[in-house]
Design a protein around this motif. Structure first.
Motif, PDB file in Angstrom:
ATOM      1  N   ASP A 397       0.748  -1.189  -0.037  1.00 25.28           N
ATOM      2  CA  ASP A 397       0.105  -0.023  -0.031  1.00 25.28           C
ATOM      3  C   ASP A 397       0.827   1.150   0.048  1.00 25.28           C
ATOM      4  OD1 ASP A 397      -2.082  -1.626   0.182  1.00 25.28           O
ATOM      5  OD2 ASP A 397      -2.771  -1.300   2.248  1.00 25.28           O
ATOM      6  N   GLU A 398       0.368   2.252  -0.504  1.00 21.86           N
ATOM      7  CA  GLU A 398       1.050   3.404  -0.531  1.00 21.86           C
ATOM      8  C   GLU A 398       1.401   3.905   0.908  1.00 21.86           C
ATOM      9  OE1 GLU A 398       0.522   8.155  -1.972  1.00 21.86           O
ATOM     10  OE2 GLU A 398      -0.944   6.735  -2.522  1.00 21.86           O
ATOM     11  N   ALA A 399       0.801   3.963   1.803  1.00 18.27           N
ATOM     12  CA  ALA A 399       1.248   4.072   3.200  1.00 18.27           C
ATOM     13  C   ALA A 399       0.682   2.967   4.090  1.00 18.27           C
ATOM     14  CB  ALA A 399       0.452   5.262   4.038  1.00 18.27           C
ATOM     15  N   PRO A 400       1.720   1.946   3.888  1.00 24.75           N
ATOM     16  CA  PRO A 400       1.349   0.512   4.472  1.00 24.75           C
ATOM     17  C   PRO A 400       1.342   0.481   5.924  1.00 24.75           C
ATOM     18  CG  PRO A 400       3.779   0.602   3.774  1.00 24.75           C
ATOM     19  CD  PRO A 400       3.122   1.876   3.191  1.00 24.75           C
ATOM     20  N   MET A 401       0.046  -0.177   6.561  1.00 23.42           N
ATOM     21  CA  MET A 401       0.086  -0.463   7.810  1.00 23.42           C
ATOM     22  C   MET A 401       0.498  -1.665   8.231  1.00 23.42           C
ATOM     23  SD  MET A 401      -3.591   1.417   9.302  1.00 23.42           S
ATOM     24  CE  MET A 401      -4.558   0.464   8.317  1.00 23.42           C
ATOM     25  N   LEU A 402       1.077  -2.542   7.151  1.00 25.59           N
ATOM     26  CA  LEU A 402       1.672  -3.757   7.574  1.00 25.59           C
ATOM     27  C   LEU A 402       3.171  -3.927   6.571  1.00 25.59           C
ATOM     28  CD1 LEU A 402       1.393  -6.775   8.800  1.00 25.59           C
ATOM     29  CD2 LEU A 402       0.264  -7.545   6.722  1.00 25.59           C
ATOM     30  N   VAL A 403       4.059  -4.046   7.119  1.00 24.35           N
ATOM     31  CA  VAL A 403       5.464  -3.922   6.347  1.00 24.35           C
ATOM     32  C   VAL A 403       6.189  -5.409   6.360  1.00 24.35           C
ATOM     33  CG1 VAL A 403       5.656  -1.645   6.649  1.00 24.35           C
ATOM     34  CG2 VAL A 403       6.733  -2.978   8.243  1.00 24.35           C
ATOM     35  N   ARG A 404       6.830  -5.770   5.309  1.00 23.72           N
ATOM     36  CA  ARG A 404       7.554  -6.925   5.586  1.00 23.72           C
ATOM     37  C   ARG A 404       9.102  -6.763   6.068  1.00 23.72           C
ATOM     38  NH1 ARG A 404       6.971 -11.653   0.991  1.00 23.72           N
ATOM     39  NH2 ARG A 404       7.727 -13.482   2.372  1.00 23.72           N
ATOM     40  N   GLY A 406      12.166  -9.296   6.571  1.00 26.37           N
ATOM     41  CA  GLY A 406      12.452 -10.647   6.353  1.00 26.37           C
ATOM     42  C   GLY A 406      10.977 -11.724   6.459  1.00 26.37           C
ATOM     43  N   ASP A 407      11.258 -12.599   7.472  1.00 26.19           N
ATOM     44  CA  ASP A 407      10.060 -13.482   7.423  1.00 26.19           C
ATOM     45  C   ASP A 407       8.622 -13.001   7.920  1.00 26.19           C
ATOM     46  OD1 ASP A 407       9.060 -16.271   7.345  1.00 26.19           O
ATOM     47  OD2 ASP A 407       9.091 -16.269   9.439  1.00 26.19           O
ATOM     48  N   LEU A 408       8.746 -12.043   8.688  1.00 27.01           N
ATOM     49  CA  LEU A 408       7.615 -11.395   9.437  1.00 27.01           C
ATOM     50  C   LEU A 408       7.051 -10.509   8.684  1.00 27.01           C
ATOM     51  CD1 LEU A 408       9.505 -10.889  12.919  1.00 27.01           C
ATOM     52  CD2 LEU A 408       7.937 -12.707  12.183  1.00 27.01           C
ATOM     53  N   PHE A 409       5.725 -10.118   8.733  1.00 24.61           N
ATOM     54  CA  PHE A 409       4.766  -9.053   8.286  1.00 24.61           C
ATOM     55  C   PHE A 409       4.555  -8.360   9.679  1.00 24.61           C
ATOM     56  CE2 PHE A 409       4.136 -12.302   4.657  1.00 24.61           C
ATOM     57  CZ  PHE A 409       4.340 -11.348   3.674  1.00 24.61           C
ATOM     58  N   VAL A 410       4.909  -7.192   9.800  1.00 26.97           N
ATOM     59  CA  VAL A 410       4.711  -6.366  11.022  1.00 26.97           C
ATOM     60  C   VAL A 410       3.932  -5.152  10.900  1.00 26.97           C
ATOM     61  CG1 VAL A 410       6.256  -5.196  12.679  1.00 26.97           C
ATOM     62  CG2 VAL A 410       7.318  -7.226  11.596  1.00 26.97           C
ATOM     63  N   VAL A 411       3.127  -4.811  11.881  1.00 26.16           N
ATOM     64  CA  VAL A 411       2.481  -3.697  11.826  1.00 26.16           C
ATOM     65  C   VAL A 411       3.533  -2.615  12.624  1.00 26.16           C
ATOM     66  CG1 VAL A 411       0.373  -2.354  12.818  1.00 26.16           C
ATOM     67  CG2 VAL A 411       0.401  -4.737  12.276  1.00 26.16           C
ATOM     68  N   PRO A 412       3.848  -1.511  11.803  1.00 25.89           N
ATOM     69  CA  PRO A 412       4.850  -0.518  12.429  1.00 25.89           C
ATOM     70  C   PRO A 412       4.127   0.131  13.738  1.00 25.89           C
ATOM     71  CG  PRO A 412       4.610  -0.268   9.956  1.00 25.89           C
ATOM     72  CD  PRO A 412       3.441  -1.348  10.240  1.00 25.89           C
ATOM     73  N   GLU A 413       5.239   0.519  14.584  1.00 28.15           N
ATOM     74  CA  GLU A 413       4.790   1.128  16.135  1.00 28.15           C
ATOM     75  C   GLU A 413       3.700   2.109  15.748  1.00 28.15           C
ATOM     76  OE1 GLU A 413       6.574   2.343  20.079  1.00 28.15           O
ATOM     77  OE2 GLU A 413       7.816   1.742  18.464  1.00 28.15           O
ATOM     78  N   GLN A 414       3.872   3.211  14.652  1.00 22.52           N
ATOM     79  CA  GLN A 414       2.871   4.108  14.673  1.00 22.52           C
ATOM     80  C   GLN A 414       1.486   3.769  14.132  1.00 22.52           C
ATOM     81  OE1 GLN A 414       5.306   3.377  12.861  1.00 22.52           O
ATOM     82  NE2 GLN A 414       5.213   4.068  10.558  1.00 22.52           N
ATOM     83  N   HIS A 415       1.441   2.573  13.655  1.00 25.98           N
ATOM     84  CA  HIS A 415      -0.027   2.124  13.359  1.00 25.98           C
ATOM     85  C   HIS A 415      -0.538   0.944  14.226  1.00 25.98           C
ATOM     86  CE1 HIS A 415       0.455   4.378   9.563  1.00 25.98           C
ATOM     87  NE2 HIS A 415       1.383   3.656   9.199  1.00 25.98           N
ATOM     88  N   ARG A 416       0.108   0.569  15.424  1.00 24.89           N
ATOM     89  CA  ARG A 416      -0.720  -0.299  16.272  1.00 24.89           C
ATOM     90  C   ARG A 416      -1.844   0.044  16.845  1.00 24.89           C
ATOM     91  NH1 ARG A 416       4.975  -2.812  18.624  1.00 24.89           N
ATOM     92  NH2 ARG A 416       5.783  -3.623  16.502  1.00 24.89           N
ATOM     93  N   VAL A 417      -2.040   1.320  17.073  1.00 24.70           N
ATOM     94  CA  VAL A 417      -3.060   1.734  17.563  1.00 24.70           C
ATOM     95  C   VAL A 417      -4.474   1.256  16.530  1.00 24.70           C
ATOM     96  CG1 VAL A 417      -3.356   4.209  16.479  1.00 24.70           C
ATOM     97  CG2 VAL A 417      -4.723   3.700  18.873  1.00 24.70           C
TER      98      VAL A 417
END
Length: 441
Positions: A397-404, A406-417
């Motif tokens: 996505d243009e402003a992804p709330m989920l990023v890759r 390595g092996d993990l798909f992670v919700v960045p801290e600023q989007h965890r809310v």
């Protein structure tokens, strides 16, 4: 449904997608399939309060007479006996939770009777956790003694807010002194863990009032704190129409209130657990989170690893390995069915293999803010590739709330809310359903 609303994901699939094809006969088969020695969780729902808090979205009714409560207890005992016969003590109870409503409306003798029935029909592990939701306005010395006598290990007290104006606006007047008296009484009786529930987003709340409430909460040094956003759902709970919507904080203010409260608690030395819980580093919830063993069920975040949760009482939801089942919500109809000797199941859902996969992904996101592609493939095989492909698309996505990473798909801290919104991207029921959900923050 707008992007700023999403399910709370205490189950997957979520309750709006349950249906009547799951009935008592279905659940009988699921109970019969419980394995010898399988660890079980039990939940008892007490559907009564002696006052109706206008913010509450729980299944409960107000009564100023005790007779309806006593009638419910008799039916509850019959349901416990019925389920007990079907399970035949094959499982081992590792956790028991009383919720409501107000479980502390039960008189001491009825609390003892219910616990006697549960222990008579189920084998409890010696270290089983027994937790109870407590309304401090219901408690006296005799009830505190009874809770200790039945083996209470964890108490959860609803606070919401200590500001008098806020309390009046939600019909929940409860002083700090009364709350402290209950906490002190529990600890004096050896209850080893206390959780306090706090809300933000209530009418007339401000950043300053939230901060003041959190300071009072922290002065009690609870082992856990749950910080929930008020869910204003008057289309679902009509009594919420008593709340003045003009006094509710807007979305931006809600977010700031949650951030203010979270910062205060974290600075006091609590670990941040998932989306909205906090725990002292020595608490079992914090230990589970650090070990990657945090779970999420109908009570929220938990360190309970049991796959089977059996619910008792009207509206209670059970989780079996095969699916979810919910009891009849109406207390009178629930009582009639139990007295007729049949399980009071109203609806539920049978898990598909895809439900199990997507439920695992959503739980991982809600608990850990990430999931492992490798682990998904190990657990679910080639079927996981479809979900991993979806995750790859979301991460682009243009402003992804989920990023890759390595092996993990992670919700960045600023989007965890907004993790509930992220989880909804993996929920095919969400886009197809018509259920209305609460604000995501």
């Amino acid at each position: 449904m707008s992007a700023d609303t999403a399910p709370r994901y205490t189950s997957y699939p979520t309750a709006p997608h349950f249906h009547s094809d799951v009935d008592g006969a279905t659940v009988e088969g699921w109970l019969a399939a419980i394995g010898e020695g399988e660890r079980l969780s039990l939940y008892v729902h007490v559907p009564f309060c002696d006052r109706l808090c206008w913010f509450c979205a729980c299944h409960t009714k107000q009564t100023l007479r005790y007779e309806p409560v006593a009638e419910f207890v008799a039916a509850l005992m019959a349901e416990i006996e019925l389920v007990g016969r079907l399970t035949d003590k094959r499982g081992k109870v590792a956790a028991l939770h009383f919720g409501g409503g107000s479980p502390t409306m039960l008189k001491p003798e009825h609390l003892h009777q219910v616990m006697g029935a549960l222990r008579g029909h189920f084998d409890f592990l010696p270290d089983a956790e027994i937790s109870v939701e407590i309304d401090p306005n219901d408690i006296d010395e005799a009830k505190l003694d009874a809770l200790a006598e039945v083996g209470l290990t964890r108490a959860s007290l609803g606070i919401q807010d200590f500001d008098p104006q806020v309390q009046k606006a939600i019909n929940r007047e409860q002083s700090f002194a009364d709350t402290k008296w209950v906490v002190d009484g529990l600890r004096a009786r050896g209850v080893r863990s206390v959780n306090l529930d706090v809300l933000y987003g209530l009418p007339h709340q401000t950043q300053e009032s939230v901060a003041a409430t959190m300071a009072q909460v922290l002065s009690l040094r609870p082992d856990r704190i749950a910080l929930f956003g008020y869910a204003h759902v008057p289309w679902f709970k009509k009594h919420q129409t008593m709340i003045d919507e003009a006094a509710l904080p807007g979305a931006d203010e809600r977010l700031i209130q949650s951030q203010v409260a979270a910062r205060i608690v974290a600075e006091a030395g609590y670990d941040i657990i998932g989306l909205d819980h906090f725990a002292l580093p020595t608490d079992t919830l914090a230990k589970a989170a650090r070990a990657g063993k945090l779970r999420r069920n109908f009570q929220g975040y938990t360190d309970d690893l049991c796959e089977t949760l059996i619910g008792f009482g009207p509206s209670s939801v059970s989780r079996y390995r095969q699916g979810h089942a919910q009891n009849i919500p109406a207390t009178g109809e629930y009582q009639r069915q139990v007295r007729a000797g049949t399980l009071p199941t109203a609806r539920g859902i049978v898990f598909t293999d895809e439900d199990r996969l997507r439920g695992w992904v959503i739980e991982k996101l809600m608990c850990d803010f990430s999931f492992s592609g490798r682990q998904a493939l190990e657990l679910f095989g080639a079927a996981a590739r479809k979900v991993l492909a979806e995750a790859a698309v979301v991460s682009q996505d243009e402003a992804p709330m989920l990023v890759r990473e390595g092996d993990l798909f992670v919700v960045p801290e600023q989007h965890r809310v907004l993790v509930r919104v992220v989880a909804a991207r993996f929920d095919p029921y969400f886009s197809k359903g018509t259920a209305r959900h609460s604000a995501a923050v």
